[in-house]
Write a protein that holds these residues in place. Structure first.
Motif, PDB file in Angstrom:
ATOM      1  N   ASP A 125      56.368  96.910 -27.666  1.00  0.00           N
ATOM      2  CA  ASP A 125      56.091  97.457 -26.346  1.00  0.00           C
ATOM      3  C   ASP A 125      56.707  96.520 -25.320  1.00  0.00           C
ATOM      4  OD1 ASP A 125      53.434  97.921 -28.139  1.00  0.00           O
ATOM      5  OD2 ASP A 125      53.836  99.666 -26.888  1.00  0.00           O
ATOM      6  N   SER A 126      57.394  97.075 -24.361  1.00  0.00           N
ATOM      7  CA  SER A 126      58.018  96.263 -23.326  1.00  0.00           C
ATOM      8  C   SER A 126      57.576  96.744 -21.957  1.00  0.00           C
ATOM      9  CB  SER A 126      59.545  96.338 -23.431  1.00  0.00           C
ATOM     10  OG  SER A 126      59.991  95.919 -24.697  1.00  0.00           O
ATOM     11  N   GLY A 127      57.462  95.832 -21.041  1.00  0.00           N
ATOM     12  CA  GLY A 127      57.078  96.179 -19.686  1.00  0.00           C
ATOM     13  C   GLY A 127      56.883  94.930 -18.868  1.00  0.00           C
ATOM     14  N   THR A 128      55.994  95.004 -17.928  1.00  0.00           N
ATOM     15  CA  THR A 128      55.701  93.827 -17.125  1.00  0.00           C
ATOM     16  C   THR A 128      54.215  93.499 -17.228  1.00  0.00           C
ATOM     17  OG1 THR A 128      55.318  95.132 -15.125  1.00  0.00           O
ATOM     18  CG2 THR A 128      57.560  94.337 -15.513  1.00  0.00           C
ATOM     19  N   VAL A 129      53.891  92.271 -16.905  1.00  0.00           N
ATOM     20  CA  VAL A 129      52.518  91.801 -17.079  1.00  0.00           C
ATOM     21  C   VAL A 129      51.544  92.650 -16.276  1.00  0.00           C
ATOM     22  CG1 VAL A 129      50.948  89.869 -16.668  1.00  0.00           C
ATOM     23  CG2 VAL A 129      53.246  89.453 -17.600  1.00  0.00           C
ATOM     24  N   LEU A 130      51.937  93.007 -15.065  1.00  0.00           N
ATOM     25  CA  LEU A 130      51.027  93.767 -14.206  1.00  0.00           C
ATOM     26  C   LEU A 130      51.434  95.229 -14.050  1.00  0.00           C
ATOM     27  CD1 LEU A 130      50.421  91.185 -11.326  1.00  0.00           C
ATOM     28  CD2 LEU A 130      49.082  91.555 -13.410  1.00  0.00           C
ATOM     29  N   GLY A 131      52.658  95.561 -14.418  1.00  0.00           N
ATOM     30  CA  GLY A 131      53.155  96.901 -14.138  1.00  0.00           C
ATOM     31  C   GLY A 131      53.049  97.897 -15.266  1.00  0.00           C
ATOM     32  N   GLY A 132      52.492  97.484 -16.363  1.00  0.00           N
ATOM     33  CA  GLY A 132      52.351  98.415 -17.469  1.00  0.00           C
ATOM     34  C   GLY A 132      53.497  98.348 -18.454  1.00  0.00           C
ATOM     35  N   LEU A 133      53.390  99.114 -19.506  1.00  0.00           N
ATOM     36  CA  LEU A 133      54.337  99.076 -20.606  1.00  0.00           C
ATOM     37  C   LEU A 133      54.985 100.436 -20.787  1.00  0.00           C
ATOM     38  CD1 LEU A 133      52.014  97.125 -23.062  1.00  0.00           C
ATOM     39  CD2 LEU A 133      53.919  96.166 -21.760  1.00  0.00           C
ATOM     40  N   ALA A 134      56.253 100.416 -21.193  1.00  0.00           N
ATOM     41  CA  ALA A 134      56.969 101.650 -21.475  1.00  0.00           C
ATOM     42  C   ALA A 134      56.554 102.183 -22.838  1.00  0.00           C
ATOM     43  CB  ALA A 134      58.472 101.388 -21.440  1.00  0.00           C
TER      44      ALA A 134
END
Lengths: 161, 76
Positions: A125-134
């Protein structure tokens, strides 16, 4: 207790924690997971319910994220904004028996979480710490022979450069 | 391991004998995993260079530790 010397400084007086993974970013921000209560993680209660926590990771802004396996094997995450409070828990995988959740983050806040489902499928899973995951990506379908479960080596994946 | 460009390298083991690794591009694509000769650990630096250290017995059964490097931009 003696500690090795650090450049231009000395070790601070040790502060007792209720044990748990600790992460620190390049700016010196620290996050220690010291509880494992139901729902969102906090930093106040001792761990008593057997949840397994990942080592938290922190981005360059001091935002942290941690993953843990719930009692039924579901992989869940929660984030801690710099100076803020834990976000609501998000469930990554409800597959019973998923394991090996490992996290890595870079200074820009990109986070990659890898885990293994019981059929030995490796998921990222990839994304940002606060912005959610794709949407999750399949890294490996686990088609090799063998009945034993797979495991991501925990000694090489967490951390950032 | 994840670098600031978003590239990553990952190693895992299936059971007790199948050791694998894969890399992630800056755009988020994971390459086809490769099987390592033995247990392995891997890391990636800020430039995208990958180093993998693995264990493998020689022909006499004596265990050895090897490292191999993949320069940034290489595919195999």
């Amino acid at each position: 207790m003696a500690f090795p010397a650090q450049a231009a400084s000395t070790w601070s007086t040790p502060v007792q924690l209720n044990a748990g993974p600790v992460a620190v970013n390049a700016a010196g921000t620290e996050v220690a997971i010291v509880s494992a209560g139901a729902g969102a993680p906090t930093q106040a209660r001792p761990s008593t319910n057997g949840l397994t926590w990942s080592t938290p990771v922190i981005d360059g802004s001091g935002n942290a994220i941690v993953a843990y396996a719930g009692a039924a094997g579901a992989i869940r995450t929660a984030s801690l904004p710099a100076g803020g409070n834990w976000t609501a828990v998000k469930t990554l995988d409800t597959t019973i028996g998923s394991s090996g959740a490992a996290l890595a983050v870079n200074s820009a806040g990109l986070v990659v979480i890898t885990r293994i489902e019981p059929a030995r499928t490796v998921i990222a899973d990839s994304g940002t710490v606060l912005g959610g995951l794709a949407a999750p990506a399949t890294v490996d379908n686990g088609s090799e022979v063998g009945d034993a479960p797979a495991a991501i080596r925990p000694d090489i994946y967490p951390g950032h450069t | 391991m994840l670098n600031n460009a978003g590239q990553a390298s990952l190693a895992w083991v299936v059971g007790a004998s199948i050791h694998k690794m894969a890399t992630r591009s800056a755009t988020g694509t994971w390459n086809t995993p490769m099987v390592l000769p033995g247990w392995g650990v891997t890391a990636i630096d800020g430039a995208g260079d990958i180093i993998t250290i693995f264990g493998q017995d020689n022909a006499s059964g004596i265990p050895g530790v090897y490292d191999t490097r993949l320069a940034a931009g290489s595919s195999t």
